[in-house]
Design a protein around this motif. Structure first.
Motif, mmCIF file in Angstrom:
data_model
loop_
_atom_site.group_PDB
_atom_site.id
_atom_site.type_symbol
_atom_site.label_atom_id
_atom_site.label_comp_id
_atom_site.label_asym_id
_atom_site.label_seq_id
_atom_site.Cartn_x
_atom_site.Cartn_y
_atom_site.Cartn_z
ATOM 1 N N ARG A 179 28.216 85.834 0.529
ATOM 2 C CA ARG A 179 29.421 85.315 1.171
ATOM 3 C C ARG A 179 29.099 84.731 2.549
ATOM 4 O O ARG A 179 29.616 83.668 2.932
ATOM 5 C CB ARG A 179 30.441 86.445 1.281
ATOM 6 C CG ARG A 179 31.798 85.967 1.832
ATOM 7 C CD ARG A 179 32.772 87.113 1.988
ATOM 8 N NE ARG A 179 33.173 87.647 0.675
ATOM 9 C CZ ARG A 179 32.902 88.882 0.282
ATOM 10 N NH1 ARG A 179 32.217 89.689 1.070
ATOM 11 N NH2 ARG A 179 33.302 89.302 -0.894
ATOM 12 N N GLN A 180 28.200 85.398 3.294
ATOM 13 C CA GLN A 180 27.834 84.903 4.630
ATOM 14 C C GLN A 180 27.080 83.578 4.524
ATOM 15 O O GLN A 180 27.299 82.642 5.290
ATOM 16 C CB GLN A 180 26.989 85.952 5.344
ATOM 17 C CG GLN A 180 26.696 85.606 6.797
ATOM 18 C CD GLN A 180 25.952 86.740 7.501
ATOM 19 O OE1 GLN A 180 25.630 87.753 6.870
ATOM 20 N NE2 GLN A 180 25.725 86.567 8.810
ATOM 21 N N ARG A 181 26.188 83.474 3.528
ATOM 22 C CA ARG A 181 25.435 82.228 3.348
ATOM 23 C C ARG A 181 26.384 81.089 2.968
ATOM 24 O O ARG A 181 26.230 79.939 3.384
ATOM 25 C CB ARG A 181 24.388 82.408 2.259
ATOM 26 C CG ARG A 181 23.267 83.365 2.683
ATOM 27 C CD ARG A 181 22.332 83.612 1.513
ATOM 28 N NE ARG A 181 21.737 82.365 1.030
ATOM 29 C CZ ARG A 181 21.033 82.247 -0.077
ATOM 30 N NH1 ARG A 181 20.841 83.325 -0.835
ATOM 31 N NH2 ARG A 181 20.534 81.079 -0.438
ATOM 32 N N LEU A 182 27.429 81.375 2.166
ATOM 33 C CA LEU A 182 28.401 80.356 1.795
ATOM 34 C C LEU A 182 29.199 79.876 3.005
ATOM 35 O O LEU A 182 29.479 78.669 3.163
ATOM 36 C CB LEU A 182 29.338 80.913 0.720
ATOM 37 C CG LEU A 182 30.442 79.971 0.226
ATOM 38 C CD1 LEU A 182 29.821 78.729 -0.412
ATOM 39 C CD2 LEU A 182 31.343 80.691 -0.766
ATOM 40 N N ASP A 183 29.548 80.767 3.932
ATOM 41 C CA ASP A 183 30.291 80.373 5.128
ATOM 42 C C ASP A 183 29.453 79.453 6.015
ATOM 43 O O ASP A 183 29.954 78.432 6.545
ATOM 44 C CB ASP A 183 30.716 81.610 5.916
ATOM 45 C CG ASP A 183 31.760 82.435 5.154
ATOM 46 O OD1 ASP A 183 32.403 81.856 4.247
ATOM 47 O OD2 ASP A 183 31.907 83.646 5.442
ATOM 48 N N LEU A 184 28.145 79.769 6.148
ATOM 49 C CA LEU A 184 27.284 78.929 6.961
ATOM 50 C C LEU A 184 27.116 77.543 6.332
ATOM 51 O O LEU A 184 27.128 76.508 7.028
ATOM 52 C CB LEU A 184 25.918 79.586 7.150
ATOM 53 C CG LEU A 184 25.912 80.888 7.980
ATOM 54 C CD1 LEU A 184 24.503 81.490 7.979
ATOM 55 C CD2 LEU A 184 26.367 80.607 9.407
ATOM 56 N N ALA A 185 26.951 77.462 5.017
ATOM 57 C CA ALA A 185 26.774 76.165 4.340
ATOM 58 C C ALA A 185 28.046 75.339 4.432
ATOM 59 O O ALA A 185 28.007 74.112 4.610
ATOM 60 C CB ALA A 185 26.386 76.398 2.887
ATOM 61 N N SER A 186 29.241 75.939 4.332
ATOM 62 C CA SER A 186 30.497 75.180 4.425
ATOM 63 C C SER A 186 30.712 74.617 5.827
ATOM 64 O O SER A 186 31.319 73.562 6.007
ATOM 65 C CB SER A 186 31.671 76.076 4.022
ATOM 66 O OG SER A 186 31.782 77.187 4.931
ATOM 67 N N GLY A 187 30.172 75.298 6.875
ATOM 68 C CA GLY A 187 30.308 74.759 8.232
ATOM 69 C C GLY A 187 29.419 73.553 8.441
ATOM 70 O O GLY A 187 29.778 72.639 9.190
ATOM 71 N N ARG A 188 28.256 73.470 7.779
ATOM 72 C CA ARG A 188 27.363 72.329 7.944
ATOM 73 C C ARG A 188 27.679 71.170 6.996
ATOM 74 O O ARG A 188 27.162 70.072 7.156
ATOM 75 C CB ARG A 188 25.908 72.752 7.704
ATOM 76 C CG ARG A 188 25.390 73.746 8.737
ATOM 77 C CD ARG A 188 23.864 73.820 8.665
ATOM 78 N NE ARG A 188 23.380 74.211 7.341
ATOM 79 C CZ ARG A 188 23.152 75.456 6.962
ATOM 80 N NH1 ARG A 188 23.342 76.457 7.819
ATOM 81 N NH2 ARG A 188 22.718 75.730 5.744
ATOM 82 N N LEU A 189 28.505 71.352 6.035
ATOM 83 C CA LEU A 189 28.737 70.342 5.013
ATOM 84 C C LEU A 189 29.385 69.051 5.557
ATOM 85 O O LEU A 189 28.923 67.957 5.192
ATOM 86 C CB LEU A 189 29.604 70.940 3.893
ATOM 87 C CG LEU A 189 29.910 70.021 2.722
ATOM 88 C CD1 LEU A 189 28.611 69.579 2.032
ATOM 89 C CD2 LEU A 189 30.818 70.740 1.703
#
Length: 544
Positions: free
Chosen positions: A326-336
């Motif tokens: 879940r934490q990795r998904l939050d970081l990827a959505s911020g950089r998208l």
């Protein structure tokens, strides 16, 4: 004085021709004896003649008489002749003028007591056993629970009722009864036909094929049970593809079918018990096994449930497993968003660079050049196709020539190989014939040497072999004590004797010159059939 030598003697006796004298002797013998019963041992029997008649002799210790069985009588004989069988022959005495001899024309043969029957059965058992009909490896285990049971017995006797009653008590099954005579002249043939008839039934025919056969008969005398020792019955039992249970007579009665059957039952009731299990016991055993199986399944399920609970306590929770993803998904959505804008700018720049090379004028020039190249290729295509076709035709002609030469060479090699093979086959036939002839000569020499070295030849000249109770040869009279059991082997069998009391006999005095020694009295022995001893022992022989 008259010359008496010149006068012929005068007699009142009439002159007989040979035929008249032979006919008179024939009438005299037939009138004097008529039908007689003669007891003796069959000798010289070699089976029926090509004409269907049987010729042999009846003998005892001191005499021999020729015997003949005509073709029509031979087929009706209850007891067939066998070499060495002691019988009582019933027939009429007559003469044969062609040989100036008398003979008995046999009309009926009977066993000469129980001893003759036992000797005949023992000889038949030995002969059939030598063919492997009683071998243990040929026997099979009957099925545990047959669907159809075939019974070969009399339909009116108590045996079939006992079998059906026992099967009904233990486990009711479908029973097929093949009615036969269990006593009499035709008993053996009917039992053999019944066994072969059951085996001939098709597997899925209108009459179900039995899974096991029971051949049964009640108790009786030795003569009553002879039908189940018939050679045809034994061979049919040995050839049966269906497992066969023999239940003939009581437990002490023994017939030859017992040795050829897959299982021998002491009584017909015991045969029914061997054929099927007890239904109640089988149901109880199945219930017990079912209960054990159910308990085992429940215990196995409970044990696995406990193991699952133990393993579940060792696993991490769902929240702990999903925290890092879940934490990795939050970081990827911020950089998208930034990555999408940068990617779109890079693709736009590449499109701007390529756009200048695809103007309409440049495309028209490219199309014109390709049309000119296509026209040139189309102009060269016919010549190229013609040249290519001619080249392929020349190559094909060369290949055909090479193939024809190779085929001819192959045919020549095949012809030469066929000629060489024919020569080798001829040489092989000659070598094989020579080797076979050499081996036949060596076998003949070896057989003659074996016959010359065997002590059986000495027995044939009238000597006998003496063994003690343990089967060891006796070499001297001093080694024999009074009352000791001995065994004497003659040319045609063995007898058991007991040594009597008294001093050893001195050798008989030599007969006077010109006189023949008096013949020795035959020894009195107890008749008993014995099997042959080991021929490799060194025998002690004495004159008979």
């Amino acid at each position: 004085m008259p010359d008496t030598l010149s006068e012929s003697p005068v007699s009142n006796a009439p002159d007989w021709t040979v035929s008249e004298l032979s006919g008179a002797l024939k009438r005299t013998v037939e009138d004097a004896f008529g039908h007689v019963r003669v007891r003796g041992e069959i000798s010289g029997y070699r089976g029926p003649h090509s004409s269907g008649h049987a010729y042999f002799s009846l003998k005892d210790q001191n005499a021999r008489i020729d015997a003949v069985v005509w073709k029509g009588v031979f087929g009706r004989l209850r007891l067939k002749p066998e070499e060495g069988l002691e019988v009582v022959a019933i027939g009429r005495i007559t003469t044969f003028p062609g040989k100036s001899s008398y003979q008995i024309v046999i009309e009926q043969l009977e066993f000469a007591g129980a001893g003759a029957i036992m000797a005949m059965l023992e000889e038949r058992k030995r002969r059939l056993g030598a063919e492997g009909l009683f071998a243990p490896e040929r026997k099979r285990r009957p099925p545990f629970l047959p669907g159809v049971i075939g019974v070969v017995t009399s339909p009116t006797g108590a045996v079939i009722r006992d079998i059906l009653h026992r099967l009904s008590d233990r486990f009711p099954r479908h029973v097929l009864v093949w009615p036969v005579r269990v006593q009499g002249d035709t008993s053996g043939a009917e039992v053999a036909a019944a066994i072969r008839g059951f085996n001939a039934l098709p597997a899925n025919g209108p009459i179900p094929r039995p899974d096991v056969l029971i051949v049964a008969r009640g108790g009786g005398s030795l003569e009553d049970l002879l039908g189940f020792s018939d050679e045809a019955v034994v061979r049919a039992a040995a050839e049966s593809a269906i497992p066969l249970i023999s239940a003939v007579g009581h437990e002490t009665d023994v017939t030859l079918i017992d040795f050829a059957a897959d299982v021998r039952a002491p009584t017909p009731t015991a045969a029914a018990e061997m054929a099927v299990p007890v239904r109640g016991e089988l149901i109880a055993e199945i219930g017990s096994l079912k209960a054990r199986l159910t308990g085992a399944l429940l215990r196995g399920t409970e044990r696995r449930r406990a193991d699952l609970r133990s393993l579940g306590r060792l696993l991490p929770s769902g929240e702990a497993l999903l925290a890092v993803p879940r934490q990795r998904l939050d970081l990827a959505s911020g950089r998208l968003p930034r990555a999408l804008k940068a990617n779109a700018g890079a693709h736009r720049l590449r499109l701007t660079r390529v756009e200048g090379r695809f103007s309409p004028q440049m495309l028209a020039v490219a199309v014109t050049r390709r049309r000119e190249r296509l026209a040139g290729v189309l102009a060269r295509l016919p010549r190229a196709l013609t040249g290519n076709t001619a080249a392929h035709r020349r190559e094909l002609a060369r290949i055909e020539t090479r193939l024809a030469l190779a085929a001819q060479a192959q045919r020549n090699r095949l012809e030469r190989g066929r000629d060489r093979l024919g020569g080798w086959l001829e040489r092989l036939r000659r070598v094989h014939a020579q080797q076979r002839l050499d081996r036949e000569r060596r076998l003949e020499r070896a057989s003659k040497l074996l016959a010359a070295l065997s002590y059986k030849g000495v027995l044939d000249r009238g000597f006998a072999l003496v063994r003690d109770g343990e089967g060891q040869p006796v070499h001297a009279a001093a080694a024999v004590s009074a009352g000791q059991g001995l065994e004497i082997e003659f040319r045609d069998g063995r007898v058991a004797v007991t040594a009597g009391e008294g001093p050893a006999l001195a050798p008989p005095p030599a007969p006077p010159a010109g006189e023949k020694p008096a013949p020795r009295a035959p020894r009195k022995t107890k008749a008993a059939a014995k099997s042959l001893a080991d021929e490799t022992s060194q025998p002690t022989l004495f004159g008979n």
